[in-house]
Design an enzyme around this catalytic site. Structure first.
Site, mmCIF file in Angstrom:
data_model
loop_
_atom_site.group_PDB
_atom_site.id
_atom_site.type_symbol
_atom_site.label_atom_id
_atom_site.label_comp_id
_atom_site.label_asym_id
_atom_site.label_seq_id
_atom_site.Cartn_x
_atom_site.Cartn_y
_atom_site.Cartn_z
ATOM 1 N N HIS A 33 72.642 23.251 -110.471
ATOM 2 C CA HIS A 33 71.227 23.606 -110.343
ATOM 3 C C HIS A 33 70.627 23.677 -111.734
ATOM 4 O O HIS A 33 71.132 24.369 -112.608
ATOM 5 C CB HIS A 33 71.046 24.947 -109.632
ATOM 6 C CG HIS A 33 69.601 25.367 -109.549
ATOM 7 N ND1 HIS A 33 68.744 24.863 -108.598
ATOM 8 C CD2 HIS A 33 68.870 26.215 -110.306
ATOM 9 C CE1 HIS A 33 67.546 25.396 -108.765
ATOM 10 N NE2 HIS A 33 67.590 26.225 -109.803
ATOM 11 N N CYS A 34 69.545 22.942 -111.947
ATOM 12 C CA CYS A 34 68.904 22.874 -113.265
ATOM 13 C C CYS A 34 67.623 23.703 -113.242
ATOM 14 O O CYS A 34 66.684 23.380 -112.510
ATOM 15 C CB CYS A 34 68.585 21.422 -113.626
ATOM 16 S SG CYS A 34 67.743 21.269 -115.219
#
Length: 294
Positions: A10-11
């Protein structure tokens, strides 16, 4: 709280998960962002060099503006003073820092792509090697999705059409493997995690705050830099610790309502709030008995 096909991570910068649909686009972003910062750095350097050379002379006690340059060169230019110089220097530092940081992320992403892995799958593979070495089983873990060719692995993510291959669920695997080879290894790791866990009993109350002031200066300043939660403890609670740092531990709190070892709260808690029980949690064996210390 949703399943993401072929999730890599997850960015927070794009506020989204990187996976099957956008892995190629995210990797191109990691390439183009440093290139854009390099271009910006070149412009900043040339701007400061030109302006300092033509218009500003630095003395021992003051900064003097050389207006003769404007007479020699009548072309209109952007006014460049100390504030503009400081802003350009600050922007240059940001551009260079972004180039280094995002460039390293691009290199990491390309390494996992060329082996047809995600960051999560790379971590699973590392734990598989650790499990085999720890128990000396003699087995060999083969990553099922590595096609044996960097070019073939590259084409699993990057395509001419921009649309990723497959449906995100079924993937070609190596000979001797199948679609659930990685799942079987994960189940083995989960079972191994339960075996290696150690039971602790809470001897102090802990409210579950991120940086507890009352648990000591070292505990306060060494709080884990992670999004993983903290768990509140009450004196007498039992916790299964699976990993830890010098002043913090991570584990699962055994609730009174747990059935068959089921429901547990996971999170970090200060090491000084607990003490090791005499017997291990899962096997009721002495802690220093059969199980090795890590």
């Amino acid at each position: 709280h949703r399943c993401v096909m072929k999730m890599d991570h997850h960015c927070p910068w794009i506020n989204n998960c990187c996976g099957y649909q956008n892995h190629a686009s995210f990797t191109l972003f990691l390439l183009l962002a440093p290139l854009g910062c390099i271009h910006a750095s070149f412009i900043f350097v040339m701007t400061m060099y030109t302006q300092l050379y033509n218009r500003i002379s630095f003395g021992w006690s003051s900064v003097k503006i050389d207006m003769s340059a404007a007479k020699r060169d009548p072309r209109p230019i952007i006014p460049f003073g100390l504030s503009a110089f400081a802003a350009s220097l600050f922007a240059l530092g940001l551009a260079l820092g972004t180039t280094i940081a995002v460039g390293m992320l691009f290199i990491i992403q390309m390494k996992v792509i060329l082996t047809n892995k995600t960051s999560i799958e790379s971590w699973i593979e590392e734990k598989a090697k650790d499990r085999i070495q720890y128990y000396q089983t003699g087995e060999t873990f083969i990553f099922p999705y590595d096609m044996g060719s960097k070019w073939k692995n590259f084409k699993q993510v990057f395509t001419w059409s921009g649309i990723p291959e497959g449906d995100g669920l079924d993937w070609p695997v190596r000979d001797g493997c199948h679609q659930y080879s990685l799942t079987i290894e994960q189940l083995k790791q989960k079972a191994d995690k339960r075996v290696r866990s150690v039971r602790y009993r809470a001897i102090e109350d802990y409210s579950g705050v991120c940086c507890p002031v009352t648990k000591g200066v070292k505990t306060f300043f060494t709080t884990p830099c992670t999004e993983e939660p903290r768990i509140a403890l009450s004196k007498g609670d039992l916790i299964l610790a699976t990993r830890g740092l010098k002043h913090w531990m991570y584990g699962e709190k055994i609730l009174d309502s747990a059935v068959d070892g089921g429901i547990r709260e996971r999170g970090w808690f200060p090491r000084k709030c607990v003490e090791k029980c005499q017997y291990d949690s899962e096997t009721d064996q002495p802690v220093d008995g059969e199980k090795k210390n890590r």
